[in-house]
Design an enzyme around this catalytic site. Structure first.
Site, mmCIF file in Angstrom:
data_model
loop_
_atom_site.group_PDB
_atom_site.id
_atom_site.type_symbol
_atom_site.label_atom_id
_atom_site.label_comp_id
_atom_site.label_asym_id
_atom_site.label_seq_id
_atom_site.Cartn_x
_atom_site.Cartn_y
_atom_site.Cartn_z
ATOM 1 N N GLY A 46 -32.332 -14.572 0.031
ATOM 2 C CA GLY A 46 -31.558 -15.793 -0.116
ATOM 3 C C GLY A 46 -31.506 -16.532 1.211
ATOM 4 N N ASN A 47 -30.429 -17.266 1.429
ATOM 5 C CA ASN A 47 -30.313 -18.092 2.641
ATOM 6 C C ASN A 47 -30.474 -17.261 3.918
ATOM 7 O OD1 ASN A 47 -28.044 -18.785 4.841
ATOM 8 N ND2 ASN A 47 -29.000 -20.671 4.152
ATOM 9 N N GLY B 86 -32.910 -8.596 -0.022
ATOM 10 C CA GLY B 86 -32.430 -9.953 -0.286
ATOM 11 C C GLY B 86 -33.502 -10.945 0.103
ATOM 12 N N LYS C 170 -9.576 -15.919 4.594
ATOM 13 C CA LYS C 170 -10.547 -15.874 3.488
ATOM 14 C C LYS C 170 -9.828 -16.223 2.195
ATOM 15 C CE LYS C 170 -14.973 -14.723 3.103
ATOM 16 N NZ LYS C 170 -16.017 -14.759 4.138
HETATM 17 P P1 NAD Z 1 -27.639 -15.913 -1.173
HETATM 18 O O1 NAD Z 1 -26.888 -16.039 -2.460
HETATM 19 O O2 NAD Z 1 -28.382 -17.086 -0.646
HETATM 20 O O3 NAD Z 1 -28.707 -14.707 -1.278
HETATM 21 C C1 NAD Z 1 -28.347 -13.467 -1.786
HETATM 22 C C2 NAD Z 1 -29.619 -12.679 -2.027
HETATM 23 O O4 NAD Z 1 -29.246 -11.387 -2.520
HETATM 24 C C3 NAD Z 1 -30.536 -13.297 -3.084
HETATM 25 O O5 NAD Z 1 -31.874 -13.164 -2.678
HETATM 26 C C4 NAD Z 1 -30.275 -12.429 -4.319
HETATM 27 O O6 NAD Z 1 -31.374 -12.380 -5.194
HETATM 28 C C5 NAD Z 1 -30.051 -11.091 -3.645
HETATM 29 N N1 NAD Z 1 -29.367 -10.153 -4.549
HETATM 30 C C6 NAD Z 1 -28.371 -10.378 -5.418
HETATM 31 N N2 NAD Z 1 -28.086 -9.257 -6.095
HETATM 32 C C7 NAD Z 1 -28.915 -8.307 -5.627
HETATM 33 C C8 NAD Z 1 -29.136 -6.946 -5.942
HETATM 34 N N3 NAD Z 1 -28.423 -6.344 -6.892
HETATM 35 N N4 NAD Z 1 -30.074 -6.280 -5.235
HETATM 36 C C9 NAD Z 1 -30.807 -6.887 -4.294
HETATM 37 N N5 NAD Z 1 -30.663 -8.164 -3.965
HETATM 38 C C10 NAD Z 1 -29.737 -8.860 -4.633
HETATM 39 O O7 NAD Z 1 -26.552 -15.366 -0.129
HETATM 40 P P2 NAD Z 1 -26.632 -15.404 1.462
HETATM 41 O O8 NAD Z 1 -25.879 -16.587 1.940
HETATM 42 O O9 NAD Z 1 -28.029 -15.180 1.896
HETATM 43 O O10 NAD Z 1 -25.737 -14.132 1.836
HETATM 44 C C11 NAD Z 1 -26.265 -12.810 1.850
HETATM 45 C C12 NAD Z 1 -25.260 -11.886 2.498
HETATM 46 O O11 NAD Z 1 -24.975 -12.339 3.821
HETATM 47 C C13 NAD Z 1 -23.895 -11.788 1.808
HETATM 48 O O12 NAD Z 1 -23.406 -10.480 1.990
HETATM 49 C C14 NAD Z 1 -23.040 -12.745 2.599
HETATM 50 O O13 NAD Z 1 -21.652 -12.422 2.511
HETATM 51 C C15 NAD Z 1 -23.579 -12.499 3.992
HETATM 52 N N6 NAD Z 1 -23.308 -13.583 4.938
HETATM 53 C C16 NAD Z 1 -23.781 -14.836 4.707
HETATM 54 C C17 NAD Z 1 -23.545 -15.829 5.646
HETATM 55 C C18 NAD Z 1 -24.104 -17.210 5.448
HETATM 56 O O14 NAD Z 1 -23.982 -18.022 6.385
HETATM 57 N N7 NAD Z 1 -24.736 -17.521 4.343
HETATM 58 C C19 NAD Z 1 -22.807 -15.553 6.796
HETATM 59 C C20 NAD Z 1 -22.335 -14.259 7.005
HETATM 60 C C21 NAD Z 1 -22.601 -13.276 6.064
#
Ligand code: NAD
Length: 408
Positions: A218-219, A216, A103
């Site tokens: 997001g993605n 959440g 990482k």
């Molecule tokens: P993203 O940035 O697309 O979405 C994050 C979401 O969290 C958004 O909807 C945002 O509004 C919300 N958020 C931010 N601050 C917040 C708060 N204080 N309270 C509530 N919601 C809040 O990110 P992502 O890619 O969807 O990742 C989300 C989680 O999944 C992270 O912990 C990331 O490490 C983990 N993750 C992601 C992947 C991936 O492939 N994208 C893989 C493994 C783990």
């Protein structure tokens, strides 16, 4: 306990109390093989120079090249990067892809940089880190606040410096630059497969109509919500950093997506009730899905939760103290190193396609991923049953034994 690396080690130690693990190898796994700290000088648009600090932690490569994202955030620290690289080693072993754990990160708020400054910072990171990266050595990917565009700048810089034409040193690239179909939906889709298998395993008594609240949007959360809905589950709440919305009759996920795109937040959706993120976590639902942030389930709210199943789509959403409360209360917690491993499994497919000059379509990728997630779930379930323990301990025991076997 706030130090994420200490949290990670405590999780491993807890698993080692369930079944004996080789003490020397166990001790080795509590340390990164190597960590690197670099200073990155960047020419700013106003003619000044700023020095940024970057990290890369290479935790363990017994099962294959180090693998893990690069994060841009003001709170990035060496301890955080070390913990995340540790979790990557275990996640890759649980989902059984031939990668170790790595990482990286840079202490920066990328929103304060112009596109030109962001590109110079990303290329600068590679100029300092390139000797320790490579398709068979260490393969970075996007993480918080980094994306395909940044991976493409990094790959371009890496290729210029090393003369290598391989695309496989970075994953999460844009499709037109060697990225994989299906990567975007992989983590959320993979998590929904794990949820489906959890329900099929019938480990606890559940109501006929199953409801889901997701923190959440997001993605990860959106693709999880879409896939879970196609399993017949009712998504009743979602949230973002501004707050959450609740509709006990079920939300139209596609409609919420369109609304968020237009308004910038899910809040104030007509027909749904606004709730806080804290209220979302305590809703009377069957399944709770933290899919945003770390440490959101803690000793202060763990007893208020009403969900029977927690699917950890975010990394590290549950503190060790909250985890102990859930175990006592018989809440099924599907740990992050299993639930969200679909993302890195698909990164492996991208790396594999790049190495072999192949290009798979989305259906091929998701079909392969579904099989891999089912197998990972079954492998963890078997260990869980054999040791009569939690999913988290079982995932750690499985991963530790796979890594230790490879350590020779
Ligand atoms: P993203 O940035 O697309 O979405 C994050 C979401 O969290 C958004 O909807 C945002 O509004 C919300 N958020 C931010 N601050 C917040 C708060 N204080 N309270 C509530 N919601 C809040 O990110 P992502 O890619 O969807 O990742 C989300 C989680 O999944 C992270 O912990 C990331 O490490 C983990 N993750 C992601 C992947 C991936 O492939 N994208 C893989 C493994 C783990």
């Amino acid at each position: 306990m706030n130090n994420p690396f200490e949290t990670a080690i405590a999780q491993l130690d807890q698993a080692a109390r369930i079944t004996p693990l080789d003490p020397k190898k166990l001790e080795q796994l509590k340390h990164s093989d190597r960590y690197t700290e670099v200073s990155i000088p960047v020419d700013m648009d106003d003619g000044s120079q700023k020095i940024f600090t970057g990290f890369r932690s290479q935790h363990n490569n017994a099962r294959g090249p180090y693998k893990g994202g690069i994060r841009y955030h003001e709170q990035v620290s060496l301890d955080e990067v070390k913990a995340l690289s540790f979790w990557m080693s275990f996640k890759n072993a649980v989902v059984n892809v031939p990668f170790g754990g790595g990482k990286g990160g840079v202490i920066v708020n990328p929103k304060k940089l112009s596109p030109g400054e962001l590109e110079r910072l990303s290329r600068g990171y590679i100029r300092k880190m390139y000797p320790i990266l490579g398709p068979q050595l260490d393969v970075p990917a996007p993480d918080v606040n980094t994306n395909g565009q940044i991976m493409w700048w990094m790959l371009d810089e890496y290729q210029k410096i090393t003369g290598s034409s391989s695309l496989a040193t970075f994953t999460g690239k844009p499709i037109e630059h060697g990225g994989s179909q299906g990567r975007e939906e992989a983590t959320g889709f993979g998590g929904s497969v794990v949820l489906r298998e959890t329900l099929r395993a019938e480990l606890i008594k559940l109501p006929k109509e199953k409801t889901v609240a997701i923190q959440g949007f997001g993605n990860v959360a959106t693709f999880f919500a879409e896939s879970a809905r196609s399993l017949g589950l009712k998504i009743v709440a979602v949230s973002d950093s501004k707050g959450g919305i609740y509709q006990p009759d079920g939300l139209d996920v596609g409609g919420v997506e369109k609304y968020k795109k237009k308004k910038g937040s899910v809040t104030n959706l007509p027909g749904a009730k606004n709730i806080s993120n804290e209220e979302l976590l305590a809703l009377p639902v069957t399944v709770l899905v933290p899919a945003a942030l770390e440490n959101v389930l803690h000793v202060g709210n763990a007893r208020k939760l009403e969900a029977s199943i927690i699917i950890e789509m975010a990394n590290g959403p549950t503190t060790n103290e909250a985890d102990a409360i859930f175990t006592k209360r018989n809440v099924l917690v599907i740990p992050d190193i299993l639930a969200n491993s679909g993302g890195v499994a698909t990164s492996y497919y991208e790396w594999y396609q790049n190495i072999h000059g192949e290009s798979w379509n989305k259906e091929q990728v998701l079909a392969k991923l579904e099989k891999q997630m089912v197998q990972a779930f079954q492998d963890v379930l078997e260990v869980k049953k054999a040791h009569d323990t939690t999913f988290r301990n079982a995932a750690y025991i499985l991963a530790a034994s796979r890594i230790m076997d490879a350590m020779g």
